[in-house]
Design an enzyme around this catalytic site. Sequence first.
Site, mmCIF file in Angstrom:
data_model
loop_
_atom_site.group_PDB
_atom_site.id
_atom_site.type_symbol
_atom_site.label_atom_id
_atom_site.label_comp_id
_atom_site.label_asym_id
_atom_site.label_seq_id
_atom_site.Cartn_x
_atom_site.Cartn_y
_atom_site.Cartn_z
ATOM 1 N N ASP A 124 51.855 77.980 114.382
ATOM 2 C CA ASP A 124 52.814 76.943 114.738
ATOM 3 C C ASP A 124 53.605 77.470 115.944
ATOM 4 O OD1 ASP A 124 54.399 74.723 114.855
ATOM 5 O OD2 ASP A 124 54.862 74.673 112.719
HETATM 6 C C1 BGC Z 1 56.038 71.829 114.345
HETATM 7 C C2 BGC Z 1 54.567 71.468 114.454
HETATM 8 C C3 BGC Z 1 54.305 70.885 115.793
HETATM 9 C C4 BGC Z 1 54.710 71.887 116.868
HETATM 10 C C5 BGC Z 1 54.503 71.380 118.280
HETATM 11 C C6 BGC Z 1 56.503 72.689 115.502
HETATM 12 O O1 BGC Z 1 57.881 72.767 115.523
HETATM 13 O O2 BGC Z 1 56.284 72.479 113.129
HETATM 14 O O3 BGC Z 1 54.215 70.571 113.446
HETATM 15 O O4 BGC Z 1 52.968 70.508 115.921
HETATM 16 O O5 BGC Z 1 56.085 72.175 116.738
HETATM 17 O O6 BGC Z 1 55.388 70.359 118.567
#
Ligand code: BGC
Length: 928
Positions: A721
């Site tokens: 993530d």
């Molecule tokens: C989230 C993800 C997301 C990523 C990119 C993170 O903060 O947990 O689900 O895909 O950011 O935006």
Amino acid sequence: MTKDKLGIPMEGLADLARKAAAEGAVLLRNTDKVLPLRGGESVAVFGRCQIEYYRSGTGSGGAVNVEYTTNLLDSLKDNPAVSVDEKLEKVYRDWLIDNPFDNGGGGWAAEPWSQQEMPVSRQLAEDAAKRSHKAVIVIGRTAGEDKDNTYAKGAFLLSDTEQELIDNVSEAFGDVIIVLNVSNVIDMSFVDKAARPSSIKAILYAWQGGMEGGRGAADVLTGLVPAQGKLSDTIAYNISDYPSDKSFGGELSNIYQDDIYVGYRYFETFNKKAVRYPFGFGLSYTEFEIKSADCFFNKDSEEFVVKANVKNIGDYKGKEVVQIYIEGPQTGIGRPSRVLAGFTKTRLLEAGEEEDITITVPLINLAVFDDSGKSGFKNAYVIEAGDHFFHLGNSVRDTSVIKVDGSDSYKVDQTYALVQCEEALAPVTAFKRMVVGQPIEDGSYQEAYEDAPLRETDLAARIKDRLPKDLEITGNKGLTLKMVKDGKCSMEDFIAQLSVNDLATIARGEGMCSIKVTPGTASCFGGVSDRLLEFGIPLGCCSDGPSGIRMDGGLKATQMPIGTLLACTFDIELIEEAFTLLGKEMVRNRIDTLLGPGMNIHRHPLCGRNFEYFSEDPLLTGKMAAAIVRGIGKNGVFATIKHFACNSQEYNRHKVEAVLSQRALREIYLKGFEIAVREGGARSVMTSYNPVNGYWAASNYDLTTTLLRKEWGFKGLVMSDWWATMNDVITGGSEADHSRTGDMIRAQNDVYMVVNNNGAEINAFGDDTMEALDAGRLTIGELQRGAMNLCGVLMDMPAFDHLQEMELKIPEFEGADAADGHIGPVLQKSPRIMLDKEQDIWFFNEEDARFGVVSNLTFKSSDRAQTVCQALINGEELVTFQTNGTDGRWIRQKLLTVILKRGWYHLQLRFPKPGMEVEYLEFLEEKD
Ligand code: BGC
């Protein structure tokens, strides 16, 4: 990249979004058949959200830029069969002028869970009741990323003004219809507390239906689409009835004492009385009869085949969801009284019509995972001796037992291991977990507790024994990734050409809002250096997800309904069809993988991101995710299933450890992912922020290697993530850091998301891959394995075909002859263009030249908060750039290279998501 085809929503997708929005709305009450609204009926619509209708939750999962959105009021007005009280409408519209929508300033996780409601006096309600017979009240709620819901008025509970609205309207009207435009289940006690509860004749969970949500809900209210959604979660009377309530919201750890007893698995086993609306429940406008049900076991395919006939015996069209639950023996290791084992949905049946349906239930769906060895088979999926009853019906509560091969149950004589596994990801912290205790009179059981079995495996030995071989580094032999794709050389020979520096570089994704790929997207990955590009490794592009394509620069896309709503359709075909079109929209926008579906389990009703996820049930979750993966995949693009695993709460989500048994992991929290991999063919996975049993998910070897790849046969890419942290892949422990990519790669989390734009090659984040290699904490073989995982997927992505046409053209701007009466600095004398409060400035460029543009910015927020800025030059987009929270530090970021011709330039900054402060943009001349 050419931008001309970007941002054009896919024809037909909004229609499918509307269909899903309608089919996933769940009707919980419909006394006196108050719904559907009948021809010409006049309705008074209350609640500000009738106009400010929510289309999604907050955070990355809802951030799609749409061309339009729909609300309930206008959608009802579009339907000639209904006439809406326009006097009341005017009252609301006038009030909204003085009480505009409060987005909390628009910053990350700033939006409140609800909006201040318009007070409705008894008089106003009574006046409206003189004009209309029926009232619709819309209650809205949101929640989202980094912001769990709370047990408070205006959040999980109604605010006083909302309760008063319901009181006054229920006193004035005899027929009240409540529409819940919510991201998640809310407390339903307001229905009993209403001044006249009997007036509340209908309750519709309309959820948040994306950009077509208003129309979808109106379609159900007017009967254009018959009510047919079924709850994907249990609605209990009290929040404290959910067994996870005791640990939800923990600071540093959540002990999953509730083990496998999540949602209906708990309620049906231990606490039936606590259920207000059961899992799988939802009314239709008609009645169905399920008859001639029969089941036989097919030994060859190891599947039960259930056949039944479903007849519409009412007087309205409708669709029914037929569900099978297994009640297995309680004489073994103990299990939930009901487990969903299969389901299907009928086609639209007119009154009197019938359909023969078939549901197959694989034998494994009857198994329990024994992590204790009590069954005689440790770490195995076990089929236990005893009776397995098949319950068939239309909710977990409304079922009848059907015969299996002519007998009352499927009887097993002796317990056996169906699938022998190895111990993986067992807990290291001792805790007690819930098990089935003594039976009690009403057919349920007492809760009991036992020690959860702890880890016995030596992880260090496991990792060491399974190390891949180092490939001898050959240097450039002229092999390209295309040659691998064409079968002209092996992946191993190709990868052997990469230097260790190349291998460390390829493990870094860049973003967000990289200008190398579709503007405003989450990351580019793969060919992040010139050397990697020269080897023919393309630059893949990923965007959020899951409810549509997020492009922060403003490009438009189609926003789908939230995951919970999709699950409530129980319609695998519809979801697959819709996401097939979404995949086409991705191709159009040059997105290789969508960061979705989100598929964590709804462990507790307050989790902020429940809206992105599907259900409390892993089978339903897995089937929905698999449908999305397959649908998107039909276009040669990919879905990234996330967040692997146990991202069950948003509060402190990058630190809070999930402590749970192997059994709970296998049967509940990982099961959906397993289905998405095995049945959906998922080839891209995003790990979660949180640790699971001692190891942060991005450095959790058993999670991403032992289970995902070895046991489930996953062949693909695992990414972290965004700005994740990792800890020691062998010893675990509490020291987690962004820089531990050595541990990450060892766990087979192949790519770190994300380092700053243009930061991969220079190791902008200062990660420790090279140090880990030098210190022997990582081998070249492991690094090469990660690169192979990534390249194996990249060569199947559209980016691979674009590579040949790809030409990174340097954008060029013409200067204006005059500054429109403004004055401003000359670039050659002061390249640093300081931005004033207005973020609007003119400057002069004396001669045609190429400049690297660097920003100096800060974002006073935590490092998982996101914000974005768009810079315009002479009215055109210069660049959209993004940052995560810098905790107030000022950072310099190179944004792009541009050619500016001689002349005047008007520079303006826009902040679609506030929070970022930009001190200056610096234009550094670049010589060839
Ligand atoms: C989230 C993800 C997301 C990523 C990119 C993170 O903060 O947990 O689900 O895909 O950011 O935006």
